[in-house]
Motif scaffolding. Structure first.
Motif, PDB file in Angstrom:
ATOM      1  N   ASP A   1       0.653  -1.170   0.041  1.00 25.41           N
ATOM      2  CA  ASP A   1      -0.104  -0.066  -0.098  1.00 25.41           C
ATOM      3  C   ASP A   1       0.973   1.078  -0.291  1.00 25.41           C
ATOM      4  OD1 ASP A   1      -2.463   1.292  -0.108  1.00 25.41           O
ATOM      5  OD2 ASP A   1      -2.929   0.768   1.927  1.00 25.41           O
ATOM      6  N   LEU A   2       0.171   2.613  -0.329  1.00 24.35           N
ATOM      7  CA  LEU A   2       0.731   3.704  -0.015  1.00 24.35           C
ATOM      8  C   LEU A   2       0.000   4.527   0.961  1.00 24.35           C
ATOM      9  CD1 LEU A   2       2.734   5.982  -0.979  1.00 24.35           C
ATOM     10  CD2 LEU A   2       1.017   6.726  -2.729  1.00 24.35           C
ATOM     11  N   ASP A   3       0.620   4.806   2.074  1.00 29.92           N
ATOM     12  CA  ASP A   3       0.249   5.788   3.173  1.00 29.92           C
ATOM     13  C   ASP A   3      -1.095   4.871   3.678  1.00 29.92           C
ATOM     14  OD1 ASP A   3      -0.025   7.902   4.700  1.00 29.92           O
ATOM     15  OD2 ASP A   3      -1.661   9.020   3.296  1.00 29.92           O
ATOM     16  N   ASP A   4      -0.994   3.711   3.746  1.00 30.86           N
ATOM     17  CA  ASP A   4      -2.162   2.843   4.361  1.00 30.86           C
ATOM     18  C   ASP A   4      -3.697   3.308   3.638  1.00 30.86           C
ATOM     19  OD1 ASP A   4      -0.656   1.409   5.875  1.00 30.86           O
ATOM     20  OD2 ASP A   4      -0.671   2.257   7.677  1.00 30.86           O
ATOM     21  N   ARG A   5      -3.715   3.851   2.475  1.00 33.10           N
ATOM     22  CA  ARG A   5      -4.822   4.208   1.927  1.00 33.10           C
ATOM     23  C   ARG A   5      -5.853   3.282   1.625  1.00 33.10           C
ATOM     24  NH1 ARG A   5      -3.170   6.609  -3.833  1.00 33.10           N
ATOM     25  NH2 ARG A   5      -1.986   7.982  -2.422  1.00 33.10           N
ATOM     26  N   THR A   6      -5.564   1.977   1.500  1.00 34.14           N
ATOM     27  CA  THR A   6      -6.600   0.858   1.393  1.00 34.14           C
ATOM     28  C   THR A   6      -6.955   0.347   2.645  1.00 34.14           C
ATOM     29  OG1 THR A   6      -5.128   0.281  -0.647  1.00 34.14           O
ATOM     30  CG2 THR A   6      -6.701  -1.519   0.351  1.00 34.14           C
ATOM     31  N   SER A   7      -6.167   0.447   3.659  1.00 34.36           N
ATOM     32  CA  SER A   7      -6.576   0.072   4.830  1.00 34.36           C
ATOM     33  C   SER A   7      -7.683   1.126   5.372  1.00 34.36           C
ATOM     34  CB  SER A   7      -5.484  -0.199   5.930  1.00 34.36           C
ATOM     35  OG  SER A   7      -4.780  -1.173   5.599  1.00 34.36           O
ATOM     36  N   LYS A   8      -7.461   2.485   5.099  1.00 35.08           N
ATOM     37  CA  LYS A   8      -8.297   3.408   5.549  1.00 35.08           C
ATOM     38  C   LYS A   8      -9.542   3.169   4.580  1.00 35.08           C
ATOM     39  CE  LYS A   8      -4.550   6.727   6.346  1.00 35.08           C
ATOM     40  NZ  LYS A   8      -3.775   7.729   5.833  1.00 35.08           N
ATOM     41  N   LEU A   9      -9.723   2.991   3.692  1.00 35.19           N
ATOM     42  CA  LEU A   9     -11.008   2.795   2.869  1.00 35.19           C
ATOM     43  C   LEU A   9     -11.679   1.483   3.355  1.00 35.19           C
ATOM     44  CD1 LEU A   9     -12.717   3.320   0.225  1.00 35.19           C
ATOM     45  CD2 LEU A   9     -11.257   1.798  -0.950  1.00 35.19           C
ATOM     46  N   ALA A  10     -11.059   0.593   3.611  1.00 33.37           N
ATOM     47  CA  ALA A  10     -11.875  -0.713   4.255  1.00 33.37           C
ATOM     48  C   ALA A  10     -12.377  -0.061   5.620  1.00 33.37           C
ATOM     49  CB  ALA A  10     -10.969  -1.811   4.876  1.00 33.37           C
ATOM     50  N   ALA A  11     -11.563   0.654   6.474  1.00 33.03           N
ATOM     51  CA  ALA A  11     -12.197   1.440   7.671  1.00 33.03           C
ATOM     52  C   ALA A  11     -13.275   1.911   7.386  1.00 33.03           C
ATOM     53  CB  ALA A  11     -11.249   1.774   8.427  1.00 33.03           C
ATOM     54  N   GLN A  12     -13.231   2.800   6.338  1.00 34.87           N
ATOM     55  CA  GLN A  12     -14.516   3.537   6.142  1.00 34.87           C
ATOM     56  C   GLN A  12     -15.616   3.029   5.785  1.00 34.87           C
ATOM     57  OE1 GLN A  12     -12.387   6.563   3.355  1.00 34.87           O
ATOM     58  NE2 GLN A  12     -13.640   7.995   4.400  1.00 34.87           N
ATOM     59  N   ILE A  13     -15.541   1.856   4.905  1.00 34.56           N
ATOM     60  CA  ILE A  13     -16.578   1.152   4.597  1.00 34.56           C
ATOM     61  C   ILE A  13     -17.259   0.345   5.867  1.00 34.56           C
ATOM     62  CG2 ILE A  13     -17.341  -1.155   3.204  1.00 34.56           C
ATOM     63  CD1 ILE A  13     -14.724  -0.202   1.441  1.00 34.56           C
ATOM     64  N   ILE A  14     -16.432  -0.121   6.777  1.00 30.25           N
ATOM     65  CA  ILE A  14     -16.854  -0.702   7.835  1.00 30.25           C
ATOM     66  C   ILE A  14     -17.686   0.324   8.603  1.00 30.25           C
ATOM     67  CG2 ILE A  14     -16.245  -1.708  10.084  1.00 30.25           C
ATOM     68  CD1 ILE A  14     -13.863  -2.800   8.494  1.00 30.25           C
ATOM     69  N   TYR A  15     -16.967   1.598   8.896  1.00 31.63           N
ATOM     70  CA  TYR A  15     -17.673   2.549   9.422  1.00 31.63           C
ATOM     71  C   TYR A  15     -19.383   2.992   8.977  1.00 31.63           C
ATOM     72  CZ  TYR A  15     -18.584   7.342  11.490  1.00 31.63           C
ATOM     73  OH  TYR A  15     -19.002   8.236  12.290  1.00 31.63           O
ATOM     74  N   ARG A  16     -19.282   2.866   7.746  1.00 29.45           N
ATOM     75  CA  ARG A  16     -20.632   3.176   6.990  1.00 29.45           C
ATOM     76  C   ARG A  16     -21.509   1.916   7.329  1.00 29.45           C
ATOM     77  NH1 ARG A  16     -21.133   6.904   2.752  1.00 29.45           N
ATOM     78  NH2 ARG A  16     -19.575   8.470   3.055  1.00 29.45           N
ATOM     79  N   PHE A  17     -21.098   0.979   7.613  1.00 31.09           N
ATOM     80  CA  PHE A  17     -21.886  -0.350   8.008  1.00 31.09           C
ATOM     81  C   PHE A  17     -22.288  -0.139   9.423  1.00 31.09           C
ATOM     82  CE2 PHE A  17     -22.126  -4.885   8.977  1.00 31.09           C
ATOM     83  CZ  PHE A  17     -23.347  -5.005   8.402  1.00 31.09           C
ATOM     84  N   LEU A  18     -21.691   0.210  10.343  1.00 32.11           N
ATOM     85  CA  LEU A  18     -21.688   0.398  11.753  1.00 32.11           C
ATOM     86  C   LEU A  18     -22.828   1.433  11.691  1.00 32.11           C
ATOM     87  CD1 LEU A  18     -18.073   0.193  13.061  1.00 32.11           C
ATOM     88  CD2 LEU A  18     -19.894  -1.714  13.344  1.00 32.11           C
ATOM     89  N   GLN A  19     -22.524   2.528  11.186  1.00 28.40           N
ATOM     90  CA  GLN A  19     -23.502   3.612  11.174  1.00 28.40           C
ATOM     91  C   GLN A  19     -25.179   3.373  11.144  1.00 28.40           C
ATOM     92  OE1 GLN A  19     -22.102   6.417   8.173  1.00 28.40           O
ATOM     93  NE2 GLN A  19     -22.000   7.861   9.634  1.00 28.40           N
ATOM     94  N   ASN A  20     -25.063   2.322  10.143  1.00 25.89           N
ATOM     95  CA  ASN A  20     -26.755   1.717  10.198  1.00 25.89           C
ATOM     96  C   ASN A  20     -26.972   0.444  11.027  1.00 25.89           C
ATOM     97  OD1 ASN A  20     -27.759   3.032   7.433  1.00 25.89           O
ATOM     98  ND2 ASN A  20     -25.515   2.569   7.158  1.00 25.89           N
ATOM     99  N   GLY A  21     -26.091   0.312  11.942  1.00 26.43           N
ATOM    100  CA  GLY A  21     -26.498  -0.522  12.757  1.00 26.43           C
ATOM    101  C   GLY A  21     -26.708  -2.173  12.637  1.00 26.43           C
TER     102      GLY A  21
END
Length: 292
Positions: A272-292
């Motif tokens: 990866d570069l600057d962990d951008r792929t891991s950050k994207l994965a974390a953002q997707i999980i965050y969206r899922f969590l938001q919806n419970g």
């Protein structure tokens, strides 16, 4: 006044949490498939960025989730998959939602098998975002290319959709086999090479099952994204789905289906570069969590 998700998860008991998260620090299936290793480090790196994210509402109102940690990978690959089926099925059977962090996409099989076993009477849906069909036969053993070959051979009670498939990544025979087994395919070219918007093409593709709120497993191989958004994976391509478009697709799925399981696979921090792929994965999980 500035709490992060890392401050709140595992703060209540496992029994009280409606969402369970687990990691698969295992890239053996990727290596067996002839691809680049590194995804074994994906789960903990994704967690690092997820834990730094800020809840978008009062702390008591944000959905609670429990991280049960990483799978023990001391056994052989087949037994690891069997262990995941048992663990995942146990939690899904308690009406908990399941989030898994890969690890190789071979874990799409045990996640999917546990999901289909749990919801076999409820017309389940499996949606795979991927550059690859991952329907390679198992005559050379289990690899990251075999999860949906295994699922389609063992289960016949679900609707299966493959989205973002890239033509240069899959043989004609694999595509034909997938369709013969009932799989429906929306290629990257079909998403983007049209007068309609990618979101409209996506919604049209799922029109027959959308808004039915059927139990759904979303499998996301991170290589479905353009390398400019997610280069940290075992095999990346310059062309691919954009992060923005995917989040629009994902919001539509969350609103139209009952997503009970989400698996994110093949995030490889060393590539990866600057962990951008891991950050994207974390953002997707965050969206899922938001919806419970």
């Amino acid at each position: 006044t500035d709490l992060r998700l890392g401050d709140i998860y595992n703060q209540t008991t496992l029994a009280q949490c409606p969402i369970v998260l687990a990691g698969y620090p295992d890239d053996e299936g990727i290596i067996l498939n002839g691809d680049r290793k590194g995804a074994a480090l994906g789960p903990n790196t994704i967690r690092k960025y997820l834990s730094k994210m800020t809840p978008n509402r009062a702390i008591n109102d944000f959905p609670k989730f429990y991280d049960i940690g990483n799978l023990n990978i001391e056994n052989d690959l087949e037994h690891r998959h069997e262990e995941v089926i048992k663990i995942c099925h146990s939690f899904l059977n308690q009406s908990k939602k399941w989030i898994s962090l890969g690890g190789g996409h071979d874990y799409g099989y045990p996640d999917g098998a546990a999901f289909l076993k749990t919801y076999k009477q409820s017309q389940p849906v499996v949606i795979n975002f991927d550059a690859h069909l991952d329907v390679r036969p198992t005559d050379k053993g289990i690899t990251s290319g075999t999860p949906f070959y295994r699922l389609l051979n063992e289960f016949n009670n679900f609707d299966f959709f493959e989205i973002g498939i890239q033509e240069q990544c899959n043989s004609f025979a694999q595509r034909q086999w997938c369709q013969d087994m009932g799989g429906k395919i929306l290629t990257f070219n079909e998403l983007y090479d049209s007068k309609s918007s990618p979101v409209q093409n996506f919604m049209t593709f799922l029109k027959g099952v959308a808004n039915t709120h059927r139990p759904t497993f979303v499998s996301l191989d991170i290589d479905v994204f353009s390398a400019s958004h997610a280069m940290g994976c075992s095999q990346s391509w310059p062309l691919g789905i954009t992060a923005h478009d995917f989040l629009l697709f994902f919001e539509y799925i969350i609103s139209s289906f009952d997503v009970r399981a989400l698996g994110i696979y093949e995030v490889s921090p060393p590539l990866d570069l600057d962990d951008r792929t891991s950050k994207l994965a974390a953002q997707i999980i965050y969206r899922f969590l938001q919806n419970g």
